[in-house]
Motif scaffolding. Structure first.
Motif, PDB file in Angstrom:
ATOM      1  N   ASP A 101      16.475 -10.347   0.828  1.00 20.31           N
ATOM      2  CA  ASP A 101      15.698  -9.267   0.237  1.00 20.31           C
ATOM      3  C   ASP A 101      15.508  -8.060   1.151  1.00 20.31           C
ATOM      4  OD1 ASP A 101      14.172 -10.610   2.053  1.00 20.31           O
ATOM      5  OD2 ASP A 101      12.352 -10.676   0.815  1.00 20.31           O
ATOM      6  N   GLU A 102      16.234  -8.038   2.274  1.00 22.59           N
ATOM      7  CA  GLU A 102      16.039  -6.931   3.204  1.00 22.59           C
ATOM      8  C   GLU A 102      17.200  -6.847   4.197  1.00 22.59           C
ATOM      9  OE1 GLU A 102      12.524  -7.739   5.486  1.00 22.59           O
ATOM     10  OE2 GLU A 102      13.426  -9.450   6.524  1.00 22.59           O
ATOM     11  N   TYR A 103      17.287  -5.682   4.852  1.00 19.69           N
ATOM     12  CA  TYR A 103      18.112  -5.533   6.040  1.00 19.69           C
ATOM     13  C   TYR A 103      17.175  -5.521   7.246  1.00 19.69           C
ATOM     14  CZ  TYR A 103      21.594  -3.720   2.726  1.00 19.69           C
ATOM     15  OH  TYR A 103      22.462  -3.564   1.671  1.00 19.69           O
ATOM     16  N   VAL A 104      17.642  -6.069   8.342  1.00 26.26           N
ATOM     17  CA  VAL A 104      16.888  -5.971   9.593  1.00 26.26           C
ATOM     18  C   VAL A 104      17.767  -5.248  10.606  1.00 26.26           C
ATOM     19  CG1 VAL A 104      15.555  -7.161  11.356  1.00 26.26           C
ATOM     20  CG2 VAL A 104      15.764  -8.168   9.076  1.00 26.26           C
ATOM     21  N   HIS A 168      12.473  -3.658   9.477  1.00 28.30           N
ATOM     22  CA  HIS A 168      12.818  -4.381   8.255  1.00 28.30           C
ATOM     23  C   HIS A 168      12.879  -3.350   7.132  1.00 28.30           C
ATOM     24  CE1 HIS A 168      12.083  -8.587   9.805  1.00 28.30           C
ATOM     25  NE2 HIS A 168      11.651  -7.817  10.791  1.00 28.30           N
ATOM     26  N   LEU A 169      14.064  -3.205   6.529  1.00 27.30           N
ATOM     27  CA  LEU A 169      14.312  -2.137   5.579  1.00 27.30           C
ATOM     28  C   LEU A 169      14.520  -2.679   4.176  1.00 27.30           C
ATOM     29  CD1 LEU A 169      16.889  -0.118   7.717  1.00 27.30           C
ATOM     30  CD2 LEU A 169      14.404   0.154   7.666  1.00 27.30           C
ATOM     31  N   ASP A 170      13.883  -2.033   3.213  1.00 26.22           N
ATOM     32  CA  ASP A 170      14.049  -2.386   1.816  1.00 26.22           C
ATOM     33  C   ASP A 170      15.493  -2.128   1.391  1.00 26.22           C
ATOM     34  OD1 ASP A 170      13.999  -1.244  -1.202  1.00 26.22           O
ATOM     35  OD2 ASP A 170      12.468  -2.789  -0.960  1.00 26.22           O
ATOM     36  N   GLU A 177       9.845  -1.646   5.481  1.00 27.13           N
ATOM     37  CA  GLU A 177       8.924  -2.683   5.015  1.00 27.13           C
ATOM     38  C   GLU A 177       7.981  -3.088   6.142  1.00 27.13           C
ATOM     39  OE1 GLU A 177      11.335  -5.816   3.356  1.00 27.13           O
ATOM     40  OE2 GLU A 177      11.281  -4.863   1.377  1.00 27.13           O
ATOM     41  N   SER A 178       8.502  -3.099   7.354  1.00 26.91           N
ATOM     42  CA  SER A 178       7.667  -3.333   8.530  1.00 26.91           C
ATOM     43  C   SER A 178       8.394  -2.809   9.755  1.00 26.91           C
ATOM     44  CB  SER A 178       7.346  -4.824   8.707  1.00 26.91           C
ATOM     45  OG  SER A 178       8.519  -5.567   8.988  1.00 26.91           O
TER      46      SER A 178
END
Length: 427
Positions: A101-104, A168-170, A177-178
């Motif tokens: 659900d995300e890229y880091v 942490h990218l949507d 996201e954070s």
């Protein structure tokens, strides 16, 4: 560096250094000395600064092992650096991962503030110098090279201390996201040039190909997103490797300064770029519109930055430099300030600052210290003003030096790429 630039550099190296006479060499050296005096640029380091730097490179691996108790151990994560072929130090590295659900995205920055801190002579010298000054074929470093090119350089296959920005990218909009900023220990797998990165992207079986392809896809989307939101992109035809580095560093810088302002509410060294007046923008756009073979798309005139972006993408190659110069002439100089208000006009960022180049910019080094200690150095306003002044001085010195080299019949780019060899006349 683009493929064309790489090829040109390769050709320049094959030609060997630029040959000059001893007399011209003395004239060039005198010109540098005059510029150093005019702009108060410090070339030589004080002995106590050099001694301190030498002391800090002793027992490096033992110190890193000791630091592991207090830092996050990221040595097992695939990590690499991308820099110009002639880079002497490597102050940023990248790691990336796709999750359900995300890229880091991890941007690891050399932890210069671990070695250079407000109680050190090196800090005082770095503050005074403000930044590294790059003249064609001659560099005046902000930090002693013995430090910058060793323990502060994220060289491959060695453990290094870093300051990591974990984002942490949507997956949909690439929003944060954070954001987590922390001290780490990393182990860079490889040091790549821009050309080597391009080659890896083309070779599906190459090491790190999957990671580089993923981070390029993310960076390319971030680049397009910035343009859609009104960020000015004066060099729209960059290769994939440059796009990766530029977008990842912008994302990390923005993350850090958003964290400082919105989460902590502290002063820091922010980068503020005022906007030209409406009349100045009109002047630039009229000059661009009058260029042969150039036309500003009709639907882009309402936003000057988008108008320039759209024009650059369609303009003939021969006119790119003139379009860029028309814009640069009306652009106010960006400056460092202790608050971000006013934003960064060219980037169209509400808040922005520097964090990713602490080896060569005092502004980044100070921000590393603020992030780590959550403590603002005394006289921060004066530090910001000094950083702005020294950046202007360095850029002006470089311009005057390049003009001088041209006046004496030398190509500044050839001097920079190939170096100089002093040869005696046969006569």
């Amino acid at each position: 560096m683009s493929d064309d630039a790489q090829a040109a550099a390769g050709t320049a190296e094959a030609q060997g250094p630029v040959e000059i006479s001893p007399d011209l060499a003395r004239q060039i050296e005198n010109k540098r000395e005059d510029l150093f005096e005019k702009f108060e640029i410090r070339d030589e380091f004080p002995s106590e600064v050099l001694a301190e730097a030498e002391e800090r490179i002793e027992d490096v691996q033992t110190e890193i092992q000791d630091e592991l108790e207090e830092r996050r151990d990221l040595r097992d994560r695939a990590t690499w650096t991308t820099d110009p072929v002639d880079a002497q130090d490597f102050d940023d590295a990248i790691s990336v991962e796709e999750r359900d659900d995300e890229y880091v995205l991890w941007v690891h920055i050399a932890d210069v503030s671990h070695y250079v801190h407000p109680d050190s002579a090196m800090w005082e010298e770095a503050i005074e110098r403000g930044n590294t000054v790059y003249l064609p074929g001659y560099t005046i470093h902000m930090l002693p090279p013995v430090l910058a090119e060793t323990v502060c350089s994220l060289v491959p296959e060695e453990d290094r201390l870093a300051h990591t920005v974990e984002m942490h990218l949507d997956k949909e909009d690439l929003g944060y996201e954070s954001i987590d900023i922390y001290k780490s220990v990393i182990h860079s797998n490889e040091r790549l040039t821009y050309k080597e990165t391009e080659d890896r992207l083309d070779d599906e079986g190459a090491p790190l190909h999957d990671e580089m392809s993923l981070v390029f896809d993310i960076a390319d989307r971030m680049h397009e997103q910035r343009k859609e939101e009104g960020s000015l992109v004066l060099n729209p035809r960059r290769d994939r490797a440059h796009t990766i580095i530029e977008e990842c560093m912008l994302k990390a810088n923005k993350a850090v300064t958003h964290e400082l302002m919105w989460s902590r509410g502290v002063e820091a060294v922010y980068r503020v770029h005022p906007q030209p007046s409406p009349d100045e923008w009109d002047e630039a756009l009229r000059e661009i519109q009058e260029l042969d073979g150039v036309s500003i798309p009709g639907d882009a005139w309402d936003d000057p930055r988008k108008a320039v972006n759209a024009t650059l993408e369609q303009a003939p190659e021969r006119q790119l430099g003139k379009i860029q110069w028309a814009v640069m002439k009306v652009m106010p100089r960006a400056k460092y300030m202790n608050d971000p208000f006013g934003g960064h006009h060219a980037l169209n960022f509400e808040i922005y600052g520097h964090f990713t180049s602490p080896i060569r910019r005092m502004s980044d080094l100070v921000n590393h210290w603020i992030v780590y200690k959550n403590d603002v150095p005394e006289a921060l306003v004066d530090l910001c003003d000094h950083a702005s002044d020294k950046q202007k001085d360095g850029e002006t010195a470089e311009r005057e030096y390049r003009n001088y080299l041209e006046e004496v019949g030398l190509d500044p780019d050839a001097v920079n790429n190939r170096g100089i060899e002093i040869v005696e006349s046969d006569e």
